[in-house]
Design an enzyme around this catalytic site. Sequence first.
Site, PDB file in Angstrom:
ATOM      1  N   TYR A   2      -0.480  -8.800  -8.643  1.00  0.00           N
ATOM      2  CA  TYR A   2      -1.644  -9.581  -8.202  1.00  0.00           C
ATOM      3  C   TYR A   2      -1.298 -11.061  -8.179  1.00  0.00           C
ATOM      4  CZ  TYR A   2      -5.705  -6.375  -8.804  1.00  0.00           C
ATOM      5  OH  TYR A   2      -6.652  -5.418  -8.703  1.00  0.00           O
ATOM      6  N   GLU A  17       0.835  -1.218   0.000  1.00  0.00           N
ATOM      7  CA  GLU A  17       0.000   0.000   0.000  1.00  0.00           C
ATOM      8  C   GLU A  17       0.863   1.258   0.000  1.00  0.00           C
ATOM      9  OE1 GLU A  17      -2.925  -0.305  -0.839  1.00  0.00           O
ATOM     10  OE2 GLU A  17      -3.305  -2.400  -0.317  1.00  0.00           O
TER      11      GLU A  17
HETATM   12 ZN   LIG Z   1      -2.675  -2.745  -4.746  1.00  0.00          ZN
END
Ligand SMILES: [Zn+2]
Length: 348
Positions: free
Chosen positions: A251, A191
């Site tokens: 991802y 993040e």
């Molecule tokens: Zn992300």
Amino acid sequence: MKRSNLLYLLPALAILSCSKDEITPNTEEQLIENKELAANVEVAYPDDFGLLSDVYYAGKKITVEEIDGDYIYEGDIVFSNDMITSRDVKVVFEKGEEIPAQKSVGRTSARWPNNTVYYSIDSSLPDKNRATDAIQHWEANTNLKFVQRTSQSNYIYFTPGSGCSSYVGMVGGRQNITLASACSTGNTIHEVGHAVGLWHEQSRVDRDKHIKINYSNIQSGREHNFKTYAENGSDGDEFTSNLDFGSIMLYSSYSFSSNGQPTIVKVDGSTYTTQRNALSSGDKTGINAMYPSGNTGGTTEPVAPTYINGEYYTISGLTVLRYRDTWFYNGTYGWREVKLYKGYWYWA
Ligand SMILES: [Zn+2]
């Protein structure tokens, strides 16, 4: 004028994954395991589906999910209301034209000046060491420094939330990084990566050379999370030549899977393993290209960027093409030259 820095890190090294997993058998155990693999990937609102809407950002249409007043893009990236507009507002003006009072459709700047990120931690955040450990990791591995905020107006605020989420780049004012209790230190490093300007690794423009998206396995309504940043009209720069399977910004093979089957595979059809432990060497190369060590002098602005002919940039809310050392915008009338003056674009 400076380059907007919704920059997307493209790491130098494609770290070879040891994974030789085959497309998995459809057993119940395997499906549960796959779900757990996907679970280490950051999502702002894991249990909610929001209304999908097409909005305008930087003069281009993108699809976002609206949940609790936030606009979520690619699962854990947050756009606030004033960064987007619901209709295609005028982004280039005629000479002498009055500029209407309106919110910007994009950001004019997104890189933290002086390689310095200010932050503050919500006193109610459980396990605050997730934030401090993530910061320590960033400082140990990049040219960025993180300073506890005193009165600075632009800063990151680590705060509890329903999932893990962040804005991309410095957006101005207080910007939240939300951390649910399930968000690990590794998720926090991810993040912070968004907050300093990184998109997701699988969003790079040439990703199809490295991975294949299995749209039939994606949860219905979440397909928009798998577009490249260019398909979404966002700016980005690729600092390295290959997709990095070791990147902390990648991802999982099972992200947003509807059926436990992989949504992203390597071009040979095999799945790969994602990590959320540390910045990869490619992550470090890219971020240090964005924040070079010489950028810590006495100025308050980043080093002036060199614009490359043939590349797209997003500046003052408009995605423009650099060509023959001037700027062009592809609007209703096709490509036309534009000029930036005091933060607004005008037809040249
Ligand atoms: Zn992300």
